[in-house]
Design a protein around this motif. Structure first.
Motif, PDB file in Angstrom:
ATOM      1  N   ALA A 161       1.187  10.166   6.378  1.00 50.05           N
ATOM      2  CA  ALA A 161       1.844  11.018   7.375  1.00 50.05           C
ATOM      3  C   ALA A 161       2.349  10.178   8.547  1.00 50.05           C
ATOM      4  CB  ALA A 161       0.876  12.094   7.863  1.00 50.05           C
ATOM      5  N   GLU A 162       1.549   9.225   9.001  1.00 51.53           N
ATOM      6  CA  GLU A 162       1.968   8.363  10.108  1.00 51.53           C
ATOM      7  C   GLU A 162       3.134   7.470   9.704  1.00 51.53           C
ATOM      8  OE1 GLU A 162      -1.514   6.255  11.453  1.00 51.53           O
ATOM      9  OE2 GLU A 162      -2.549   8.106  11.992  1.00 51.53           O
ATOM     10  N   LEU A 163       3.051   6.906   8.495  1.00 54.41           N
ATOM     11  CA  LEU A 163       4.128   6.033   8.021  1.00 54.41           C
ATOM     12  C   LEU A 163       5.429   6.803   7.822  1.00 54.41           C
ATOM     13  CD1 LEU A 163       2.307   3.719   5.452  1.00 54.41           C
ATOM     14  CD2 LEU A 163       3.248   3.072   7.683  1.00 54.41           C
ATOM     15  N   LEU A 164       5.335   8.034   7.340  1.00 56.87           N
ATOM     16  CA  LEU A 164       6.546   8.833   7.160  1.00 56.87           C
ATOM     17  C   LEU A 164       7.199   9.126   8.511  1.00 56.87           C
ATOM     18  CD1 LEU A 164       5.520  11.322   4.339  1.00 56.87           C
ATOM     19  CD2 LEU A 164       7.220   9.480   4.220  1.00 56.87           C
ATOM     20  N   GLY A 165       6.396   9.372   9.529  1.00 54.82           N
ATOM     21  CA  GLY A 165       6.954   9.548  10.869  1.00 54.82           C
ATOM     22  C   GLY A 165       7.665   8.286  11.335  1.00 54.82           C
ATOM     23  N   GLU A 166       7.050   7.142  11.094  1.00 51.39           N
ATOM     24  CA  GLU A 166       7.663   5.862  11.469  1.00 51.39           C
ATOM     25  C   GLU A 166       8.936   5.617  10.666  1.00 51.39           C
ATOM     26  OE1 GLU A 166       7.900   2.290  13.646  1.00 51.39           O
ATOM     27  OE2 GLU A 166       6.700   4.088  13.955  1.00 51.39           O
ATOM     28  N   TRP A 167       8.877   5.887   9.346  1.00 48.07           N
ATOM     29  CA  TRP A 167      10.038   5.720   8.467  1.00 48.07           C
ATOM     30  C   TRP A 167      11.209   6.561   8.965  1.00 48.07           C
ATOM     31  CZ3 TRP A 167      11.700   2.915   4.352  1.00 48.07           C
ATOM     32  CH2 TRP A 167      12.785   3.409   3.641  1.00 48.07           C
ATOM     33  N   ASN A 168      10.939   7.817   9.294  1.00 51.77           N
ATOM     34  CA  ASN A 168      12.000   8.704   9.776  1.00 51.77           C
ATOM     35  C   ASN A 168      12.591   8.214  11.089  1.00 51.77           C
ATOM     36  OD1 ASN A 168      11.963  10.478   7.584  1.00 51.77           O
ATOM     37  ND2 ASN A 168      10.278  11.641   8.464  1.00 51.77           N
ATOM     38  N   ALA A 169      11.750   7.723  11.993  1.00 54.08           N
ATOM     39  CA  ALA A 169      12.248   7.201  13.265  1.00 54.08           C
ATOM     40  C   ALA A 169      13.113   5.962  13.048  1.00 54.08           C
ATOM     41  CB  ALA A 169      11.074   6.884  14.203  1.00 54.08           C
ATOM     42  N   ILE A 170      12.669   5.076  12.195  1.00 47.77           N
ATOM     43  CA  ILE A 170      13.446   3.868  11.892  1.00 47.77           C
ATOM     44  C   ILE A 170      14.769   4.247  11.239  1.00 47.77           C
ATOM     45  CG2 ILE A 170      13.531   1.816  10.400  1.00 47.77           C
ATOM     46  CD1 ILE A 170      10.474   1.551  10.907  1.00 47.77           C
ATOM     47  N   SER A 171      14.721   5.150  10.275  1.00 50.71           N
ATOM     48  CA  SER A 171      15.928   5.582   9.573  1.00 50.71           C
ATOM     49  C   SER A 171      16.943   6.188  10.545  1.00 50.71           C
ATOM     50  CB  SER A 171      15.562   6.591   8.486  1.00 50.71           C
ATOM     51  OG  SER A 171      16.697   7.041   7.822  1.00 50.71           O
ATOM     52  N   GLU A 172      16.473   7.052  11.425  1.00 50.33           N
ATOM     53  CA  GLU A 172      17.368   7.658  12.416  1.00 50.33           C
ATOM     54  C   GLU A 172      17.973   6.597  13.329  1.00 50.33           C
ATOM     55  OE1 GLU A 172      15.138  10.718  14.410  1.00 50.33           O
ATOM     56  OE2 GLU A 172      14.811  11.817  12.546  1.00 50.33           O
ATOM     57  N   SER A 173      17.175   5.635  13.740  1.00 45.62           N
ATOM     58  CA  SER A 173      17.680   4.561  14.605  1.00 45.62           C
ATOM     59  C   SER A 173      18.739   3.735  13.890  1.00 45.62           C
ATOM     60  CB  SER A 173      16.531   3.651  15.057  1.00 45.62           C
ATOM     61  OG  SER A 173      15.630   4.364  15.865  1.00 45.62           O
ATOM     62  N   ILE A 174      18.477   3.391  12.652  1.00 44.10           N
ATOM     63  CA  ILE A 174      19.445   2.596  11.887  1.00 44.10           C
ATOM     64  C   ILE A 174      20.739   3.373  11.701  1.00 44.10           C
ATOM     65  CG2 ILE A 174      19.932   1.599   9.610  1.00 44.10           C
ATOM     66  CD1 ILE A 174      16.943   0.753   9.559  1.00 44.10           C
ATOM     67  N   LEU A 175      20.621   4.656  11.406  1.00 40.77           N
ATOM     68  CA  LEU A 175      21.828   5.471  11.251  1.00 40.77           C
ATOM     69  C   LEU A 175      22.632   5.505  12.556  1.00 40.77           C
ATOM     70  CD1 LEU A 175      20.504   8.412   9.066  1.00 40.77           C
ATOM     71  CD2 LEU A 175      22.089   6.588   8.378  1.00 40.77           C
ATOM     72  N   ARG A 176      21.937   5.654  13.678  1.00 42.16           N
ATOM     73  CA  ARG A 176      22.650   5.657  14.962  1.00 42.16           C
ATOM     74  C   ARG A 176      23.328   4.307  15.224  1.00 42.16           C
ATOM     75  NH1 ARG A 176      18.148   8.531  16.647  1.00 42.16           N
ATOM     76  NH2 ARG A 176      17.179   6.678  17.520  1.00 42.16           N
ATOM     77  N   LEU A 177      22.642   3.237  14.899  1.00 43.22           N
ATOM     78  CA  LEU A 177      23.186   1.898  15.154  1.00 43.22           C
ATOM     79  C   LEU A 177      24.330   1.521  14.212  1.00 43.22           C
ATOM     80  CD1 LEU A 177      19.838   0.030  15.772  1.00 43.22           C
ATOM     81  CD2 LEU A 177      21.647   0.394  17.451  1.00 43.22           C
ATOM     82  N   THR A 178      24.398   2.164  13.073  1.00 38.61           N
ATOM     83  CA  THR A 178      25.414   1.781  12.084  1.00 38.61           C
ATOM     84  C   THR A 178      26.518   2.810  11.924  1.00 38.61           C
ATOM     85  OG1 THR A 178      24.045   2.677  10.295  1.00 38.61           O
ATOM     86  CG2 THR A 178      23.820   0.315  10.792  1.00 38.61           C
ATOM     87  N   GLU A 179      26.518   3.849  12.747  1.00 36.81           N
ATOM     88  CA  GLU A 179      27.604   4.822  12.674  1.00 36.81           C
ATOM     89  C   GLU A 179      28.922   4.147  13.005  1.00 36.81           C
ATOM     90  OE1 GLU A 179      26.486   7.939  15.324  1.00 36.81           O
ATOM     91  OE2 GLU A 179      25.359   9.014  13.787  1.00 36.81           O
ATOM     92  N   ARG A 180      29.937   4.496  12.305  1.00 37.39           N
ATOM     93  CA  ARG A 180      31.258   3.886  12.494  1.00 37.39           C
ATOM     94  C   ARG A 180      31.964   4.417  13.738  1.00 37.39           C
ATOM     95  NH1 ARG A 180      32.536  -0.196   8.926  1.00 37.39           N
ATOM     96  NH2 ARG A 180      31.515   0.152   6.966  1.00 37.39           N
ATOM     97  N   ASP A 181      31.610   5.587  14.210  1.00 31.97           N
ATOM     98  CA  ASP A 181      32.322   6.224  15.330  1.00 31.97           C
ATOM     99  C   ASP A 181      31.714   5.888  16.699  1.00 31.97           C
ATOM    100  OD1 ASP A 181      32.673   9.165  13.299  1.00 31.97           O
ATOM    101  OD2 ASP A 181      34.004   7.448  13.475  1.00 31.97           O
TER     102      ASP A 181
END
Length: 113
Positions: free
Chosen positions: A92-112
Motif C-alpha cells: 500500500a505504501e509503495l503503491l502510493g509512492e508509485w502513483n506520486a512518482i508517476s504523476e510527477s513524471i507525467l507532469r514533467l514530460t507533458e508536451r504542452d
C-alpha cells in the motif's frame, strides 16, 4: 546494435527491474504458485523468466513481505506464495509512492508545458 539502442535497452531493463517487485507483490494479494504467477504477470504485459522470478520471490520472503508453503496440487508438490500482512502494508505504501512518482513524471514530460 547501435549505441543508442544498447543504452535504451540497459535503461529499459533497469526501469523494468525496479517495477517487477511491485508487480509481483500486487499479484500475490491472491495466492499463486510460481508458474501461475508467471502466467499472471505475462498476461498483464510483464513477462519474467524463472531465473529472475524465483530469486525475487526468495528475497521478498526473506524480507518478510511474502509467506509460502509447499502443498500438493494436481498430484504435484508446489510452493504457494502470498503477500504477508507486512507485505500488504508495504505494498500500500509503495503503491502510493508509485502513483506520486508517476504523476510527477507525467507532469514533467507533458508536451504542452
Amino acid at each position: 546494435m547501435p549505441v543508442e539502442d544498447d543504452l535504451f535497452e540497459k535503461l529499459r531493463v533497469e526501469l523494468r527491474r525496479g517495477s517487477l517487485g511491485l508487480a509481483v507483490m500486487g499479484a500475490l494479494r491472491e495466492e499463486q504458485y510460481g508458474y501461475s504467477l508467471r502466467q499472471k504477470l505475462e498476461q498483464a504485459g510483464l513477462p519474467i523468466d524463472e531465473g529472475a522470478l524465483y530469486p525475487l520471490l526468495r528475497r521478498l520472503e526473506s524480507q518478510g513481505l511474502l509467506t509460502s508453503e509447499w502443498r500438493e496440487d494436481a498430484r504435484r508438490n508446489k510452493r504457494f506464495y502470498r503477500l504477508s500482512p507486512d507485505g500488504e502494508r508495504v505494498l500500500a505504501e509503495l503503491l502510493g509512492e508509485w502513483n506520486a512518482i508517476s504523476e510527477s513524471i507525467l507532469r514533467l514530460t507533458e508536451r504542452d508545458q
